[in-house]
Design a protein around this motif. Structure first.
Motif, mmCIF file in Angstrom:
data_model
loop_
_atom_site.group_PDB
_atom_site.id
_atom_site.type_symbol
_atom_site.label_atom_id
_atom_site.label_comp_id
_atom_site.label_asym_id
_atom_site.label_seq_id
_atom_site.Cartn_x
_atom_site.Cartn_y
_atom_site.Cartn_z
ATOM 1 N N LEU A 88 -1.585 50.056 32.918
ATOM 2 C CA LEU A 88 -1.069 50.326 31.580
ATOM 3 C C LEU A 88 0.085 51.318 31.702
ATOM 4 O O LEU A 88 -0.077 52.524 31.517
ATOM 5 C CB LEU A 88 -2.170 50.884 30.686
ATOM 6 C CG LEU A 88 -3.296 49.900 30.336
ATOM 7 C CD1 LEU A 88 -4.474 50.637 29.721
ATOM 8 C CD2 LEU A 88 -2.783 48.819 29.394
ATOM 9 N N VAL A 89 1.249 50.806 32.035
ATOM 10 C CA VAL A 89 2.416 51.653 32.289
ATOM 11 C C VAL A 89 3.385 51.571 31.114
ATOM 12 O O VAL A 89 3.327 50.653 30.292
ATOM 13 C CB VAL A 89 3.136 51.230 33.592
ATOM 14 C CG1 VAL A 89 2.225 51.425 34.787
ATOM 15 C CG2 VAL A 89 3.597 49.773 33.509
ATOM 16 N N LYS A 90 4.281 52.529 31.065
ATOM 17 C CA LYS A 90 5.296 52.553 30.012
ATOM 18 C C LYS A 90 6.123 51.272 30.071
ATOM 19 O O LYS A 90 6.589 50.863 31.136
ATOM 20 C CB LYS A 90 6.199 53.775 30.209
ATOM 21 C CG LYS A 90 7.246 53.932 29.123
ATOM 22 C CD LYS A 90 8.061 55.192 29.354
ATOM 23 C CE LYS A 90 9.123 55.364 28.267
ATOM 24 N NZ LYS A 90 9.920 56.596 28.464
ATOM 25 N N GLY A 91 6.287 50.646 28.941
ATOM 26 C CA GLY A 91 7.024 49.395 28.885
ATOM 27 C C GLY A 91 6.170 48.159 29.077
ATOM 28 O O GLY A 91 6.587 47.057 28.754
ATOM 29 N N ARG A 92 4.977 48.325 29.667
ATOM 30 C CA ARG A 92 3.977 47.263 29.820
ATOM 31 C C ARG A 92 4.490 46.019 30.563
ATOM 32 O O ARG A 92 4.089 44.895 30.260
ATOM 33 C CB ARG A 92 3.415 46.879 28.453
ATOM 34 C CG ARG A 92 2.794 48.033 27.711
ATOM 35 C CD ARG A 92 2.101 47.585 26.467
ATOM 36 N NE ARG A 92 3.054 47.127 25.453
ATOM 37 C CZ ARG A 92 2.707 46.690 24.251
ATOM 38 N NH1 ARG A 92 1.434 46.624 23.922
ATOM 39 N NH2 ARG A 92 3.613 46.304 23.379
ATOM 40 N N ALA A 93 5.345 46.233 31.535
ATOM 41 C CA ALA A 93 5.886 45.097 32.285
ATOM 42 C C ALA A 93 4.811 44.213 32.915
ATOM 43 O O ALA A 93 4.938 42.983 32.889
ATOM 44 C CB ALA A 93 6.855 45.603 33.363
ATOM 45 N N PRO A 94 3.730 44.777 33.500
ATOM 46 C CA PRO A 94 2.727 43.897 34.100
ATOM 47 C C PRO A 94 2.075 42.930 33.110
ATOM 48 O O PRO A 94 1.623 41.851 33.498
ATOM 49 C CB PRO A 94 1.678 44.882 34.656
ATOM 50 C CG PRO A 94 2.419 46.163 34.854
ATOM 51 C CD PRO A 94 3.403 46.209 33.733
ATOM 52 N N MET A 95 2.032 43.307 31.832
ATOM 53 C CA MET A 95 1.363 42.490 30.829
ATOM 54 C C MET A 95 2.306 41.608 30.021
ATOM 55 O O MET A 95 1.851 40.777 29.229
ATOM 56 C CB MET A 95 0.595 43.388 29.846
ATOM 57 C CG MET A 95 -0.615 44.040 30.432
ATOM 58 S SD MET A 95 -1.607 44.765 29.111
ATOM 59 C CE MET A 95 -3.047 45.269 30.073
ATOM 60 N N MET A 96 3.599 41.793 30.200
ATOM 61 C CA MET A 96 4.538 41.134 29.302
ATOM 62 C C MET A 96 4.418 39.609 29.284
ATOM 63 O O MET A 96 4.503 39.001 28.205
ATOM 64 C CB MET A 96 5.975 41.554 29.653
ATOM 65 C CG MET A 96 6.942 41.375 28.499
ATOM 66 S SD MET A 96 6.416 42.159 26.937
ATOM 67 C CE MET A 96 6.339 43.884 27.402
ATOM 68 N N PRO A 97 4.198 38.941 30.421
ATOM 69 C CA PRO A 97 4.035 37.476 30.343
ATOM 70 C C PRO A 97 2.854 37.067 29.470
ATOM 71 O O PRO A 97 2.951 36.120 28.683
ATOM 72 C CB PRO A 97 3.825 37.073 31.807
ATOM 73 C CG PRO A 97 4.473 38.150 32.602
ATOM 74 C CD PRO A 97 4.216 39.411 31.823
ATOM 75 N N TRP A 98 1.726 37.779 29.578
ATOM 76 C CA TRP A 98 0.549 37.442 28.777
ATOM 77 C C TRP A 98 0.801 37.719 27.297
ATOM 78 O O TRP A 98 0.412 36.937 26.430
ATOM 79 C CB TRP A 98 -0.669 38.239 29.245
ATOM 80 C CG TRP A 98 -0.877 38.215 30.722
ATOM 81 C CD1 TRP A 98 -0.538 37.218 31.597
ATOM 82 C CD2 TRP A 98 -1.468 39.253 31.517
ATOM 83 N NE1 TRP A 98 -0.895 37.559 32.874
ATOM 84 C CE2 TRP A 98 -1.466 38.800 32.858
ATOM 85 C CE3 TRP A 98 -2.019 40.499 31.227
ATOM 86 C CZ2 TRP A 98 -1.980 39.564 33.903
ATOM 87 C CZ3 TRP A 98 -2.522 41.271 32.263
ATOM 88 C CH2 TRP A 98 -2.499 40.798 33.589
ATOM 89 N N ILE A 99 1.447 38.846 27.021
ATOM 90 C CA ILE A 99 1.740 39.230 25.647
ATOM 91 C C ILE A 99 2.599 38.169 24.970
ATOM 92 O O ILE A 99 2.314 37.721 23.850
ATOM 93 C CB ILE A 99 2.439 40.605 25.617
ATOM 94 C CG1 ILE A 99 1.442 41.724 25.975
ATOM 95 C CG2 ILE A 99 3.079 40.873 24.257
ATOM 96 C CD1 ILE A 99 2.074 43.087 26.141
ATOM 97 N N MET A 100 3.655 37.739 25.642
ATOM 98 C CA MET A 100 4.563 36.787 25.029
ATOM 99 C C MET A 100 3.958 35.388 24.945
ATOM 100 O O MET A 100 4.248 34.627 24.020
ATOM 101 C CB MET A 100 5.880 36.756 25.799
ATOM 102 C CG MET A 100 6.649 38.068 25.730
ATOM 103 S SD MET A 100 6.816 38.714 24.033
ATOM 104 C CE MET A 100 7.785 37.409 23.256
ATOM 105 N N PHE A 101 3.101 35.053 25.884
ATOM 106 C CA PHE A 101 2.423 33.762 25.834
ATOM 107 C C PHE A 101 1.505 33.712 24.613
ATOM 108 O O PHE A 101 1.468 32.723 23.868
ATOM 109 C CB PHE A 101 1.633 33.545 27.128
ATOM 110 C CG PHE A 101 1.217 32.116 27.371
ATOM 111 C CD1 PHE A 101 1.892 31.056 26.790
ATOM 112 C CD2 PHE A 101 0.138 31.828 28.193
ATOM 113 C CE1 PHE A 101 1.504 29.742 27.016
ATOM 114 C CE2 PHE A 101 -0.268 30.515 28.428
ATOM 115 C CZ PHE A 101 0.421 29.474 27.830
ATOM 116 N N ALA A 102 0.766 34.792 24.385
ATOM 117 C CA ALA A 102 -0.115 34.859 23.222
ATOM 118 C C ALA A 102 0.677 34.831 21.928
ATOM 119 O O ALA A 102 0.291 34.167 20.948
ATOM 120 C CB ALA A 102 -0.980 36.128 23.288
ATOM 121 N N LEU A 103 1.808 35.534 21.905
ATOM 122 C CA LEU A 103 2.622 35.571 20.709
ATOM 123 C C LEU A 103 3.202 34.192 20.400
ATOM 124 O O LEU A 103 3.199 33.747 19.238
ATOM 125 C CB LEU A 103 3.738 36.605 20.880
ATOM 126 C CG LEU A 103 4.393 37.080 19.582
ATOM 127 C CD1 LEU A 103 4.807 38.532 19.701
ATOM 128 C CD2 LEU A 103 5.598 36.224 19.222
#
Length: 295
Positions: free
Chosen positions: A168-183
Motif C-alpha cells: 500500500l504505497v503512495k500512488g498505489r501503482a501495484p494496485m492500479m491495474p486491478w483498480i481500473m479493471f474494476a472501474l
C-alpha cells in the motif's frame, strides 16, 4: 441527472460503538456504512447487530444513505445479520468478499425467501484476487442474475493487499491495474463504484491527495474511516468553480441555433465534440446536487 445521488464520502461506522452511531447523525458524510463485519470484534457481533438495526429503524440521519455491511453467509453471524438488516430496511446491504456471481445468486435467493422490501439494494465488496479475476461476470450480474439488486461496487484495498502481498504505497501503482479493471467493469454495467479507504487518519493531506486521485480515475466517491476524512472527500469529488463555468459555457454554446448541426465547436480556444456534452452536463448536475445538499 436531476436525481443524482451524491456518494462523495462514504463513512464506515463500527456498529458496536453506540456513541459513533449517534455522532454520525451530525456528520456531513454523504453515506454511512454501519459495519457489522471487519470493524467489530467477534464477541461484539450480537451487540453491533442490535445497535445498528435499532439505529436504522429509529432514523435521524437526514437524507444520508444508510448501508449495513453484514458478515458473510459462511460465518456464524451471516444469516442473523441478513434477517435483521432486512427488518431494519436500510438503503442497501453491503456484502463482503463477493468473489463470484454465486454469492450474488445466493443473496438474491435469500432476499426473495425473506420477502425483503424491493427498495433495498445490494452493494458488493470487491476485495479478493478471485473477485478481480471474475470482475466482468460479477458486474454483469446486475442484469444476468434474477433479483440481484446489485447497484454498487466497493473496493476493499486492504484485503486485496493482504491476499496479494501488494504494498500500500503512495500512488498505489501495484494496485492500479486491478483498480481500473474494476472501474471499467462497473461503468460498462451501469454500477456505482467507490474507492477503498486511506488508512492514515492523521495524514489529512495524504487523504486529500488520494481522494483527488480517486476522482481523476473516475470513481463516484471514496470510502473513509474517520470524520476528518469527510472534508477531503467531499471537496475533491466536487467540480471546481472553473470546471462548472467551463461546462456551462460549452452547454450554452451547443444550444445556440448556429451550432445545432455541428459535431464540434470551439469555446475559449478549445475544441469540444458533442460527446463532451454528457461530461459537461454531469459536472453541472453534480454541482447543483452539492448546492442542494448544502455540504
Amino acid at each position: 441527472m436531476a436525481d443524482l445521488r451524491l456518494r462523495r464520502s462514504v463513512l464506515y461506522m463500527p456498529g458496536s460503538n453506540q456513541r459513533a452511531l449517534d455522532k454520525a447523525k451530525e456528520l456531513p458524510a454523504d453515506c454511512l456504512i454501519l459495519d457489522l463485519e471487519d470493524a467489530v470484534a467477534p464477541e461484539a457481533k450480537d451487540l453491533a447487530r442490535e445497535q445498528v438495526c435499532a439505529a436504522v429503524k429509529a432514523g435521524g440521519y437526514g437524507d444520508r444513505e444508510l448501508i449495513i455491511r453484514v458478515n458473510g453467509p459462511q460465518t456464524p453471524w451471516g444469516e442473523q445479520d441478513l434477517k435483521a438488516a432486512i427488518e431494519a430496511k436500510p438503503d442497501a446491504i453491503l456484502m463482503p468478499k463477493v468473489s463470484s456471481t454465486a454469492v450474488l445468486e445466493a443473496i438474491a435467493n435469500r432476499l426473495e425467501a425473506l420477502d425483503a422490501p424491493e427498495d433495498i439494494d445490494v452493494w458488493a465488496m470487491i476485495e479478493t484476487p478471485a473477485a478481480i479475476l471474475n470482475i466482468e461476470k460479477i458486474a454483469q450480474a446486475r442484469r444476468t442474475v434474477p433479483g440481484s439488486r446489485l447497484t454498487c461496487f466497493v473496493l476493499g484495498t486492504n484485503d486485496l493487499a493482504k491476499d496479494t502481498w501488494a504494498q500500500l504505497v503512495k500512488g498505489r501503482a501495484p494496485m492500479m491495474p486491478w483498480i481500473m479493471f474494476a472501474l471499467a467493469a462497473a461503468r460498462a454495467n451501469g454500477l456505482t463504484i467507490l474507492d477503498g479507504v486511506f488508512n492514515d487518519i492523521a495524514d489529512v493531506d495524504g487523504c486529500r491527495e488520494e481522494c483527488r486521485q480517486s476522482r481523476d480515475l473516475g470513481f463516484d466517491g471514496k470510502t473513509i474511516i474517520h470524520p476528518n476524512q469527510i472534508e477531503p472527500a467531499n471537496s475533491c469529488f466536487a467540480p471546481s468553480a472553473e470546471e462548472v463555468e467551463r461546462a456551462q459555457k460549452v452547454i450554452d454554446a451547443f444550444n445556440l441555433e448556429e451550432n445545432a448541426r455541428r459535431g464540434a465547436i470551439k469555446v475559449d480556444g478549445r475544441m469540444y465534440e458533442r460527446q463532451h456534452l454528457g461530461m459537461m452536463r454531469r459536472a453541472v448536475a453534480w454541482h447543483e446536487a452539492i448546492l442542494a445538499k448544502g455540504t
